[in-house]
Motif scaffolding. Sequence first.
Motif, PDB file in Angstrom:
ATOM      1  N   ILE A  98     -20.393 -11.615 -30.863  1.00 28.26           N
ATOM      2  CA  ILE A  98     -20.262 -12.600 -29.782  1.00 28.26           C
ATOM      3  C   ILE A  98     -19.685 -13.906 -30.304  1.00 28.26           C
ATOM      4  CG2 ILE A  98     -21.560 -14.014 -28.129  1.00 28.26           C
ATOM      5  CD1 ILE A  98     -23.477 -11.683 -27.801  1.00 28.26           C
ATOM      6  N   VAL A  99     -20.089 -14.290 -31.522  1.00 33.47           N
ATOM      7  CA  VAL A  99     -19.672 -15.558 -32.107  1.00 33.47           C
ATOM      8  C   VAL A  99     -18.643 -15.332 -33.209  1.00 33.47           C
ATOM      9  CG1 VAL A  99     -20.415 -17.655 -33.296  1.00 33.47           C
ATOM     10  CG2 VAL A  99     -21.929 -16.575 -31.612  1.00 33.47           C
ATOM     11  N   ARG A 100     -17.527 -16.053 -33.130  1.00 30.90           N
ATOM     12  CA  ARG A 100     -16.521 -16.112 -34.201  1.00 30.90           C
ATOM     13  C   ARG A 100     -16.239 -17.591 -34.448  1.00 30.90           C
ATOM     14  NH1 ARG A 100     -13.823 -11.039 -34.428  1.00 30.90           N
ATOM     15  NH2 ARG A 100     -15.397  -9.504 -33.850  1.00 30.90           N
ATOM     16  N   THR A 101     -16.167 -17.983 -35.715  1.00 30.38           N
ATOM     17  CA  THR A 101     -16.133 -19.423 -35.975  1.00 30.38           C
ATOM     18  C   THR A 101     -14.973 -19.908 -36.834  1.00 30.38           C
ATOM     19  OG1 THR A 101     -17.572 -19.139 -37.917  1.00 30.38           O
ATOM     20  CG2 THR A 101     -18.647 -19.606 -35.807  1.00 30.38           C
ATOM     21  N   THR A 102     -14.177 -19.014 -37.411  1.00 32.73           N
ATOM     22  CA  THR A 102     -13.171 -19.479 -38.363  1.00 32.73           C
ATOM     23  C   THR A 102     -11.778 -19.636 -37.761  1.00 32.73           C
ATOM     24  OG1 THR A 102     -12.688 -17.209 -39.114  1.00 32.73           O
ATOM     25  CG2 THR A 102     -14.412 -18.420 -40.288  1.00 32.73           C
ATOM     26  N   HIS A 103     -11.540 -19.141 -36.559  1.00 31.60           N
ATOM     27  CA  HIS A 103     -10.235 -19.313 -35.929  1.00 31.60           C
ATOM     28  C   HIS A 103     -10.411 -19.368 -34.415  1.00 31.60           C
ATOM     29  CE1 HIS A 103     -11.002 -15.009 -36.560  1.00 31.60           C
ATOM     30  NE2 HIS A 103     -10.377 -14.809 -35.423  1.00 31.60           N
ATOM     31  N   LEU A 104      -9.433 -19.952 -33.742  1.00 23.33           N
ATOM     32  CA  LEU A 104      -9.596 -20.282 -32.322  1.00 23.33           C
ATOM     33  C   LEU A 104      -8.749 -19.453 -31.368  1.00 23.33           C
ATOM     34  CD1 LEU A 104      -9.631 -24.186 -32.564  1.00 23.33           C
ATOM     35  CD2 LEU A 104     -11.568 -22.614 -32.653  1.00 23.33           C
ATOM     36  N   THR A 105      -7.848 -18.644 -31.881  1.00 24.44           N
ATOM     37  CA  THR A 105      -6.946 -17.896 -31.000  1.00 24.44           C
ATOM     38  C   THR A 105      -7.714 -17.027 -30.010  1.00 24.44           C
ATOM     39  OG1 THR A 105      -5.341 -17.802 -32.802  1.00 24.44           O
ATOM     40  CG2 THR A 105      -4.961 -16.349 -30.919  1.00 24.44           C
ATOM     41  N   GLY A 106      -8.608 -16.197 -30.534  1.00 23.16           N
ATOM     42  CA  GLY A 106      -9.406 -15.322 -29.670  1.00 23.16           C
ATOM     43  C   GLY A 106     -10.328 -16.094 -28.762  1.00 23.16           C
ATOM     44  N   LEU A 107     -10.826 -17.242 -29.237  1.00 23.70           N
ATOM     45  CA  LEU A 107     -11.739 -18.055 -28.436  1.00 23.70           C
ATOM     46  C   LEU A 107     -11.039 -18.622 -27.201  1.00 23.70           C
ATOM     47  CD1 LEU A 107     -13.572 -20.004 -31.269  1.00 23.70           C
ATOM     48  CD2 LEU A 107     -14.550 -18.242 -29.812  1.00 23.70           C
ATOM     49  N   PHE A 108      -9.832 -19.139 -27.398  1.00 23.34           N
ATOM     50  CA  PHE A 108      -9.083 -19.682 -26.259  1.00 23.34           C
ATOM     51  C   PHE A 108      -8.685 -18.572 -25.292  1.00 23.34           C
ATOM     52  CE2 PHE A 108      -8.470 -23.589 -28.759  1.00 23.34           C
ATOM     53  CZ  PHE A 108      -8.623 -24.532 -27.760  1.00 23.34           C
ATOM     54  N   THR A 109      -8.408 -17.398 -25.833  1.00 21.32           N
ATOM     55  CA  THR A 109      -8.085 -16.251 -24.969  1.00 21.32           C
ATOM     56  C   THR A 109      -9.281 -15.882 -24.102  1.00 21.32           C
ATOM     57  OG1 THR A 109      -6.555 -15.377 -26.629  1.00 21.32           O
ATOM     58  CG2 THR A 109      -7.302 -13.856 -24.920  1.00 21.32           C
ATOM     59  N   ASP A 110     -10.456 -15.731 -24.740  1.00 18.20           N
ATOM     60  CA  ASP A 110     -11.676 -15.387 -24.005  1.00 18.20           C
ATOM     61  C   ASP A 110     -12.056 -16.475 -23.011  1.00 18.20           C
ATOM     62  OD1 ASP A 110     -11.845 -13.056 -25.466  1.00 18.20           O
ATOM     63  OD2 ASP A 110     -13.266 -13.857 -26.922  1.00 18.20           O
ATOM     64  N   LEU A 111     -11.890 -17.726 -23.424  1.00 20.09           N
ATOM     65  CA  LEU A 111     -12.223 -18.847 -22.541  1.00 20.09           C
ATOM     66  C   LEU A 111     -11.337 -18.837 -21.295  1.00 20.09           C
ATOM     67  CD1 LEU A 111     -13.872 -21.421 -22.061  1.00 20.09           C
ATOM     68  CD2 LEU A 111     -12.156 -22.673 -23.385  1.00 20.09           C
ATOM     69  N   GLY A 112     -10.060 -18.578 -21.482  1.00 23.40           N
ATOM     70  CA  GLY A 112      -9.145 -18.515 -20.342  1.00 23.40           C
ATOM     71  C   GLY A 112      -9.502 -17.395 -19.389  1.00 23.40           C
ATOM     72  N   ILE A 113      -9.852 -16.232 -19.941  1.00 23.42           N
ATOM     73  CA  ILE A 113     -10.247 -15.084 -19.112  1.00 23.42           C
ATOM     74  C   ILE A 113     -11.501 -15.399 -18.314  1.00 23.42           C
ATOM     75  CG2 ILE A 113     -11.130 -12.714 -19.193  1.00 23.42           C
ATOM     76  CD1 ILE A 113      -9.294 -12.293 -21.644  1.00 23.42           C
ATOM     77  N   GLU A 114     -12.496 -15.978 -18.992  1.00 21.83           N
ATOM     78  CA  GLU A 114     -13.782 -16.257 -18.332  1.00 21.83           C
ATOM     79  C   GLU A 114     -13.650 -17.343 -17.274  1.00 21.83           C
ATOM     80  OE1 GLU A 114     -16.262 -15.037 -22.341  1.00 21.83           O
ATOM     81  OE2 GLU A 114     -15.783 -17.118 -21.902  1.00 21.83           O
ATOM     82  N   LEU A 115     -12.846 -18.346 -17.534  1.00 20.35           N
ATOM     83  CA  LEU A 115     -12.623 -19.396 -16.523  1.00 20.35           C
ATOM     84  C   LEU A 115     -11.970 -18.818 -15.273  1.00 20.35           C
ATOM     85  CD1 LEU A 115     -11.404 -22.362 -18.775  1.00 20.35           C
ATOM     86  CD2 LEU A 115     -13.540 -22.253 -17.474  1.00 20.35           C
ATOM     87  N   SER A 116     -11.047 -17.888 -15.463  1.00 15.29           N
ATOM     88  CA  SER A 116     -10.389 -17.266 -14.312  1.00 15.29           C
ATOM     89  C   SER A 116     -11.363 -16.407 -13.515  1.00 15.29           C
ATOM     90  CB  SER A 116      -9.207 -16.408 -14.776  1.00 15.29           C
ATOM     91  OG  SER A 116      -9.647 -15.251 -15.459  1.00 15.29           O
ATOM     92  N   GLN A 117     -12.338 -15.803 -14.208  1.00  8.83           N
ATOM     93  CA  GLN A 117     -13.316 -14.939 -13.536  1.00  8.83           C
ATOM     94  C   GLN A 117     -14.224 -15.715 -12.586  1.00  8.83           C
ATOM     95  OE1 GLN A 117     -15.233 -13.025 -16.847  1.00  8.83           O
ATOM     96  NE2 GLN A 117     -13.673 -11.422 -17.010  1.00  8.83           N
ATOM     97  N   LEU A 118     -14.410 -17.005 -12.854  1.00  2.00           N
ATOM     98  CA  LEU A 118     -15.241 -17.826 -11.977  1.00  2.00           C
ATOM     99  C   LEU A 118     -14.640 -17.959 -10.579  1.00  2.00           C
ATOM    100  CD1 LEU A 118     -16.328 -20.735 -14.368  1.00  2.00           C
ATOM    101  CD2 LEU A 118     -17.687 -18.772 -13.640  1.00  2.00           C
ATOM    102  N   PHE A 119     -13.345 -17.745 -10.468  1.00  2.00           N
ATOM    103  CA  PHE A 119     -12.668 -17.859  -9.162  1.00  2.00           C
ATOM    104  C   PHE A 119     -12.762 -16.558  -8.352  1.00  2.00           C
ATOM    105  CE2 PHE A 119     -10.713 -21.179 -11.699  1.00  2.00           C
ATOM    106  CZ  PHE A 119     -10.621 -22.233 -10.808  1.00  2.00           C
TER     107      PHE A 119
END
Length: 258
Positions: free
Chosen positions: A146-167
């Motif tokens: 669930i947690v990854r801490t050394t790079h942000l590429t996957g995090l921004f991808t997941d964040l974008g997907i989850e933000l879209s799901q709220l709609f």
Amino acid sequence: MFRHQGKQRTLKHNLRIATVLSFVAGIVNVTGFLAFKQLTTNVTGHFALFITDVSEFEFWKGTIFLIYIFSFLFGSFSSSFLIEKFRASKQLNVFVLPTIIESFILIFVALISNVIQITYPDLIICLLLFAMGMQNSFVTKISDAIVRTTHLTGLFTDLGIELSQLFFPATHKNREKIKESIKLHIYIICFFFLGGMLGGFLYARMGMKLNTLIFGAIILLISLFYDDMKFKLIKTKRKYRQRRRVKRSNLKKRIIND
């Protein structure tokens, strides 16, 4: 924070470990880049550079980027190997060893830079990538990926997907879980950013250079010590409560018998 694994973990546990480790990763990322002009927390850029050199038939030049990649891989392998080897031991927190090794590497790199002039920066880069590979591996195993801490590429991808799901509440009804995941990703991104800012400030403005890595190691060791002390305190309280229950039970039995 370190001991709870898989389904035993809550959002609170993941937030704690995510903030600590992403903060440290941010420090290492900026310090490594300022010192050597190379990425020291992930291998995406190194892979791209390796492919570029290979495509231009400069195989020997690209070898160093391949070594960087395998340093991160070996760090991940070593961390997972240690965790699996000592998992059967219930007396040992299996995540202690990878964390201590990572801290030792950061301190070693900082101290060695004060003693000798670094003439082989590639070796230092490999050590930092190894340490970050270890960190990424053990936090992945702790949090069940669930947690990854050394790079942000996957995090921004997941964040974008989850933000879209709220709609789309009709198709994504578990909104609380989505919000928790969004919160976790935002925490990791923010603390990675803050760690990077602090690392840059200490390295450039305060003139600490590679000694900045010691600060990251101290954060890791304090977190590990705090987690261990808290676990022992909770364990002691549980034993005390059990003893009190046993005493009360024995006292009731005596009263009934009398």
